[in-house]
Design a protein around this motif. Structure first.
Motif, short mmCIF file in Angstrom:
data_model
loop_
_atom_site.label_atom_id
_atom_site.label_comp_id
_atom_site.label_asym_id
_atom_site.label_seq_id
_atom_site.Cartn_x
_atom_site.Cartn_y
_atom_site.Cartn_z
N LEU A 125 8.64 -5.89 -7.17
CA LEU A 125 7.78 -5.03 -7.63
C LEU A 125 8.63 -3.31 -7.88
O LEU A 125 8.74 -2.98 -8.73
CB LEU A 125 6.79 -4.52 -6.49
CG LEU A 125 5.35 -5.21 -6.64
CD1 LEU A 125 4.42 -4.92 -5.54
CD2 LEU A 125 4.68 -5.34 -7.85
N SER A 126 9.89 -3.40 -6.96
CA SER A 126 10.48 -2.32 -7.14
C SER A 126 11.52 -2.14 -8.14
O SER A 126 12.08 -1.29 -8.59
CB SER A 126 11.42 -2.05 -5.76
OG SER A 126 10.21 -1.82 -4.51
N CYS A 134 7.05 7.06 -4.08
CA CYS A 134 5.63 7.21 -4.01
C CYS A 134 5.02 6.55 -2.86
O CYS A 134 5.19 5.11 -2.60
CB CYS A 134 4.95 6.63 -5.19
SG CYS A 134 5.58 7.29 -6.97
N SER A 135 4.49 7.56 -1.96
CA SER A 135 3.66 6.95 -1.19
C SER A 135 2.73 7.92 -0.82
O SER A 135 2.67 9.18 -1.14
CB SER A 135 4.58 6.79 0.40
OG SER A 135 5.12 8.10 0.71
N PHE A 136 1.71 7.56 0.19
CA PHE A 136 0.68 8.62 0.73
C PHE A 136 1.45 9.81 1.56
O PHE A 136 0.81 10.69 1.28
CB PHE A 136 -0.38 7.83 1.50
CG PHE A 136 -1.20 7.21 0.91
CD1 PHE A 136 -1.84 7.20 -0.48
CD2 PHE A 136 -1.65 5.79 1.53
CE1 PHE A 136 -2.55 6.46 -1.07
CE2 PHE A 136 -2.40 5.11 0.67
CZ PHE A 136 -2.78 5.24 -0.55
N ASP A 137 2.33 9.43 2.17
CA ASP A 137 2.87 10.46 3.11
C ASP A 137 3.65 11.52 1.90
O ASP A 137 3.68 12.59 2.67
CB ASP A 137 4.12 9.97 3.89
CG ASP A 137 3.33 8.86 4.84
OD1 ASP A 137 2.26 9.20 5.39
OD2 ASP A 137 4.19 8.06 5.61
N ASN A 138 4.20 11.13 1.12
CA ASN A 138 5.11 12.41 0.48
C ASN A 138 4.09 12.74 -1.16
O ASN A 138 4.54 13.31 -1.73
CB ASN A 138 6.32 11.87 -0.27
CG ASN A 138 6.14 10.62 -1.24
OD1 ASN A 138 5.09 10.39 -1.80
ND2 ASN A 138 7.39 9.89 -1.28
N LYS A 188 -2.25 10.87 -10.81
CA LYS A 188 -2.88 9.42 -10.93
C LYS A 188 -1.75 8.38 -10.48
O LYS A 188 -2.06 7.31 -9.80
CB LYS A 188 -3.47 9.25 -12.37
CG LYS A 188 -4.43 10.16 -12.45
CD LYS A 188 -5.26 9.99 -13.89
CE LYS A 188 -4.29 10.00 -15.07
NZ LYS A 188 -3.41 11.39 -15.17
N THR A 189 -0.49 8.49 -11.15
CA THR A 189 0.58 7.39 -11.04
C THR A 189 0.95 7.50 -9.60
O THR A 189 1.05 6.29 -9.05
CB THR A 189 1.59 7.57 -11.94
OG1 THR A 189 1.28 7.57 -13.46
CG2 THR A 189 2.57 6.48 -11.92
N HIS A 190 1.23 8.35 -8.95
CA HIS A 190 1.71 8.55 -7.67
C HIS A 190 0.88 7.61 -6.69
O HIS A 190 1.14 6.85 -5.84
CB HIS A 190 1.90 9.97 -7.19
CG HIS A 190 2.44 10.07 -5.97
ND1 HIS A 190 3.67 10.75 -5.74
CD2 HIS A 190 2.20 9.71 -4.78
CE1 HIS A 190 4.13 10.72 -4.40
NE2 HIS A 190 3.00 10.26 -3.84
N LEU A 191 -0.70 8.20 -6.94
CA LEU A 191 -1.51 7.44 -5.95
C LEU A 191 -1.59 6.02 -6.30
O LEU A 191 -1.74 5.21 -5.46
CB LEU A 191 -2.96 8.24 -6.22
CG LEU A 191 -3.06 9.61 -5.58
CD1 LEU A 191 -4.53 10.36 -5.71
CD2 LEU A 191 -2.80 9.49 -4.01
N SER A 192 -1.49 5.73 -7.49
CA SER A 192 -1.59 4.27 -7.93
C SER A 192 -0.68 3.34 -7.36
O SER A 192 -0.76 2.43 -6.94
CB SER A 192 -1.74 3.95 -9.54
OG SER A 192 -2.82 4.52 -10.11
N LEU A 193 0.61 3.81 -7.24
CA LEU A 193 1.58 3.23 -6.85
C LEU A 193 1.71 3.28 -5.28
O LEU A 193 2.26 2.21 -4.60
CB LEU A 193 2.89 3.78 -7.25
CG LEU A 193 3.53 3.61 -8.80
CD1 LEU A 193 4.76 4.44 -9.34
CD2 LEU A 193 3.64 2.23 -8.97
N SER A 194 1.32 4.38 -4.75
CA SER A 194 0.95 4.41 -3.20
C SER A 194 0.11 3.17 -2.69
O SER A 194 0.35 2.65 -1.82
CB SER A 194 0.54 5.81 -2.99
OG SER A 194 1.53 6.91 -3.11
#
Length: 226
Positions: A125-126, A134-138, A188-194
């Motif tokens: 995936l990477s 992208c993660s929930f933490d950042n 949106k993209t950040h949360l989707s990838l998280s």
């Protein structure tokens, strides 16, 4: 849906190859030790000779002789073990003690296979997605103003959406879906990838793409059967 067959095949192969490589290195080290320690080499020769002799003695029924040979083998094996210890050599064990390298434990895939498959899936995936970024933490909530506007408080709204995404991952699979709608640059993209990152880590295969491409593929699939 779990990872693809190709991912699991790669995981099984890595475990098998790792064990073979450990055994190859151990064999090479043994050969080197035989070359520099003549006493160790002689011990191995004696053990090999006794191994051949013990078969004939066992068939003859001579229990006393059998006990003598066994005692001699035990003595030589102890000497060999001490030589190996001093040389810092240890016979390779299992890659996974839990499943004894079978890949299965109590009728299910062993955690060793799942862990390796998880790593391979993440790497795949990477290659096309910036998962490391992208993660929930950042996910920075400070980006959103903490003041009310005509639509409410942006930071409180973003916090609620972030918590909803975390809850979605925690309860996945739950039979529900999430739909992100909004302008560019809202996260949106950040949360989707998280979500992709966390769902993949739970052992599920992920298909990621733009809505346009996914809907286009679905439409093409549908009309190809018409």
């Amino acid at each position: 849906m779990g990872y693809s067959k190709e991912i699991y095949d790669k995981a099984f192969k890595l475990i098998a190859d790792s064990k073979k490589e450990a055994e190859r290195k151990f064999s090479a080290s043994l050969e080197e030790l035989r070359g520099i320690d003549n006493e160790f080499y002689k011990i191995e020769l004696k053990l090999a000779a006794l191994g051949s002799e013990i078969i004939g003695v066992a068939m003859s029924g001579d229990s006393q002789k059998l006990d003598e040979i066994q005692a001699e083998c035990d003595k030589l094996n102890a000497q060999k073990a001490e030589k190996l210890r001093l040389a810092g050599l240890k016979k390779p064990g299992f890659y996974c003690e839990k499943c004894k390298d079978s890949g299965y434990f109590e009728g299910s895939l062993c955690s060793c296979v799942k862990d390796v498959a998880k790593r391979f899936a993440y790497e795949e995936l990477s290659k096309s997605l910036p998962l490391n970024e992208c993660s929930f933490d950042n996910f920075d909530l400070n980006y959103y103003p903490d003041s009310d506007d005509k639509n409410g408080n942006p930071r409180k709204r973003a916090t609620a959406i972030l918590n909803l995404c975390k809850q979605f991952v925690e309860n996945f699979p739950c039979g529900r879906s999430l739909l992100f709608i909004g302008g560019a640059g809202l996260g949106k993209t950040h949360l989707s990838l998280s979500i992709v990152r966390e769902i993949s880590a739970k052992g599920y295969g992920v298909v990621y793409g733009s809505a346009q491409n996914l809907f286009g593929a679905a439409e093409k699939e549908h009309f190809s059967f018409s």
